[in-house]
Design a protein around this motif. Structure first.
Motif, PDB file in Angstrom:
ATOM      1  N   TRP A 282     -54.918  18.292  24.118  1.00  0.00           N
ATOM      2  CA  TRP A 282     -54.572  17.081  23.289  1.00  0.00           C
ATOM      3  C   TRP A 282     -53.371  16.113  24.132  1.00  0.00           C
ATOM      4  O   TRP A 282     -52.973  15.190  23.844  1.00  0.00           O
ATOM      5  N   PHE A 283     -52.985  16.792  25.105  1.00  0.00           N
ATOM      6  CA  PHE A 283     -51.900  16.183  25.916  1.00  0.00           C
ATOM      7  C   PHE A 283     -52.387  15.787  27.361  1.00  0.00           C
ATOM      8  O   PHE A 283     -52.882  16.486  27.963  1.00  0.00           O
ATOM      9  N   GLY A 284     -52.036  14.820  28.142  1.00  0.00           N
ATOM     10  CA  GLY A 284     -52.249  14.244  29.262  1.00  0.00           C
ATOM     11  C   GLY A 284     -51.098  13.592  30.106  1.00  0.00           C
ATOM     12  O   GLY A 284     -50.055  13.605  29.596  1.00  0.00           O
ATOM     13  N   MET A 285     -51.297  13.308  31.161  1.00  0.00           N
ATOM     14  CA  MET A 285     -50.470  12.808  32.160  1.00  0.00           C
ATOM     15  C   MET A 285     -49.760  11.378  31.520  1.00  0.00           C
ATOM     16  O   MET A 285     -48.657  10.993  31.779  1.00  0.00           O
ATOM     17  N   SER A 286     -50.738  10.767  30.872  1.00  0.00           N
ATOM     18  CA  SER A 286     -50.317   9.549  30.163  1.00  0.00           C
ATOM     19  C   SER A 286     -49.873   9.787  28.996  1.00  0.00           C
ATOM     20  O   SER A 286     -49.109   8.586  28.381  1.00  0.00           O
ATOM     21  N   SER A 287     -49.581  10.895  28.344  1.00  0.00           N
ATOM     22  CA  SER A 287     -48.929  11.079  27.100  1.00  0.00           C
ATOM     23  C   SER A 287     -47.496  10.866  27.071  1.00  0.00           C
ATOM     24  O   SER A 287     -46.846  11.242  28.380  1.00  0.00           O
ATOM     25  N   LYS A 288     -46.541  10.555  26.284  1.00  0.00           N
ATOM     26  CA  LYS A 288     -45.431  10.767  26.129  1.00  0.00           C
ATOM     27  C   LYS A 288     -44.944  12.188  26.180  1.00  0.00           C
ATOM     28  O   LYS A 288     -45.460  13.122  25.541  1.00  0.00           O
ATOM     29  N   GLY A 289     -43.633  12.458  27.160  1.00  0.00           N
ATOM     30  CA  GLY A 289     -43.412  13.810  27.351  1.00  0.00           C
ATOM     31  C   GLY A 289     -42.264  14.114  28.219  1.00  0.00           C
ATOM     32  O   GLY A 289     -41.560  12.926  28.262  1.00  0.00           O
ATOM     33  N   SER A 290     -42.115  15.027  28.538  1.00  0.00           N
ATOM     34  CA  SER A 290     -40.839  15.513  29.616  1.00  0.00           C
ATOM     35  C   SER A 290     -41.283  14.592  30.872  1.00  0.00           C
ATOM     36  O   SER A 290     -42.164  14.452  31.656  1.00  0.00           O
ATOM     37  N   PRO A 291     -39.959  13.786  31.267  1.00  0.00           N
ATOM     38  CA  PRO A 291     -39.901  13.110  32.718  1.00  0.00           C
ATOM     39  C   PRO A 291     -39.983  13.974  33.697  1.00  0.00           C
ATOM     40  O   PRO A 291     -40.130  13.663  34.875  1.00  0.00           O
ATOM     41  N   THR A 292     -39.833  15.183  33.579  1.00  0.00           N
ATOM     42  CA  THR A 292     -39.935  16.081  34.688  1.00  0.00           C
ATOM     43  C   THR A 292     -41.005  17.100  34.523  1.00  0.00           C
ATOM     44  O   THR A 292     -41.080  18.232  35.426  1.00  0.00           O
TER      45      THR A 292
END
Length: 221
Positions: free
Chosen positions: A85-95
Motif C-alpha cells: 500500500w506504500f511506495g517511495m512516492s507516498s508521503k512518509g518519513s524523510p529518512t
C-alpha cells in the motif's frame, strides 16, 4: 601565635567548604549525563525494518531482525512491493530507506485477527522518572470497519513483566490513503520500570494486512 593558628584553621576550613560545595555542584550537573547512558538515543533496534529483506511478492514472508513475530507473521515489505500500500512516492518519513514494517499477505496474516511484532528493551534504574517520547510514521489501508489500522505501543514493565505504564500512537482514523503520517506521544518512565516492550499491531481488514509503519523511535531524555 594562638590567634594566628586560629585564623589559619578558619581559613582552611572555609576553603574546604568551598571546595566541597564546588565538587557537589559539579557532580550534580554531571549526574544526568553520567548516570543515564541511554538518554538521547533511539532505544529501538532496527527501527525502520531495514535489517533483513523486505517482501516484494504476495504470499512471501520476511523475518525482521531484532523483532519477534507473535501473531500473523509480522514482517517487512519493500517500498518497491507492487501489491503493498506504500511506495517511495507516498508521503512518509524523510529518512526512510528501502523497507517498512508490514502487516502481511501470507495465509497466517490473512487468517489472524491481527499481525503483531514486539521488541523488549532493558532499562537502567537511572531511567525512572525521566521524560520519554514514543514516535513513528504510521499508515492505514482504507478506513472504517473494513480498513486496516496501525498501532504502536510502549509497555513499561517491572522485572517480573508487570506492566506499569503505556504510551501509544494509533489507531488513528485521520490517516488514510497511501500515505504515512508522523505521530508521537510523551510520558515519563515509571518508577520500578526495568524494561519496555514495543508492540506494533496491524489489525482489521477483510483480507491482506496492508497497513504499515516506519522509522519508529523511543527516546528517553
Amino acid at each position: 601565635m594562638l590567634e594566628s593558628n586560629a585564623t589559619t584553621r578558619l581559613t582552611s576550613a572555609l576553603a574546604a567548604v568551598v571546595v566541597l560545595a564546588m565538587a557537589l555542584a559539579a557532580a550534580a550537573s554531571a549526574a544526568p549525563g553520567a548516570t543515564c547512558g541511554i538518554c538521547g538515543k533511539n532505544l529501538i533496534k532496527n527501527p525502520g525494518a531495514e535489517a533483513g529483506a523486505g517482501v516484494t511478492a504476495v504470499g512471501a514472508f520476511g523475518v525482521v531482525p531484532g523483532w519477534t513475530s507473535v501473531a500473523g507473521q509480522f514482517g517487512a515489505a519493500a517500498y518497491t512491493f507492487g501489491n503493498g500500500w506504500f511506495g517511495m512516492s507516498s508521503k512518509g518519513s524523510p529518512t526512510r530507506r528501502k523497507n517498512y514494517f508490514f502487516g502481511g499477505t501470507t495465509t497466517e496474516a490473512v487468517s489472524a485477527k491481527a499481525t503483531i511484532g514486539t521488541q523488549t528493551i532493558k532499562l537502567p534504574a537511572a531511567a525512572a522518572g525521566r521524560k520519554v517520547v514514543l514516535g513513528g510514521w504510521i499508515g492505514n489501508y482504507g478506513s472504517g470497519p473494513s480498513g486496516n489500522m496501525t498501532q504502536v505501543r510502549a509497555d513499561f514493565a517491572d522485572a517480573s513483566g508487570t506492566v506499569l505504564a503505556r504510551l501509544r500512537i494509533g489507531n488513528d482514523t485521520t490517516i488514510a490513503g497511501s500515505d504515512m503520517a508522523f505521530r508521537s506521544r510523551k510520558g515519563k518512565v515509571p518508577a520500578g520500570a526495568a524494561q519496555v516492550t514495543i508492540v506494533v499491531t496491524f489489525a482489521g481488514g477483510n483480507n491482506y494486512k496492508l497497513a504499515g509503519a516506519d522509522d519508529l523511535s523511543l527516546i528517553v531524555a
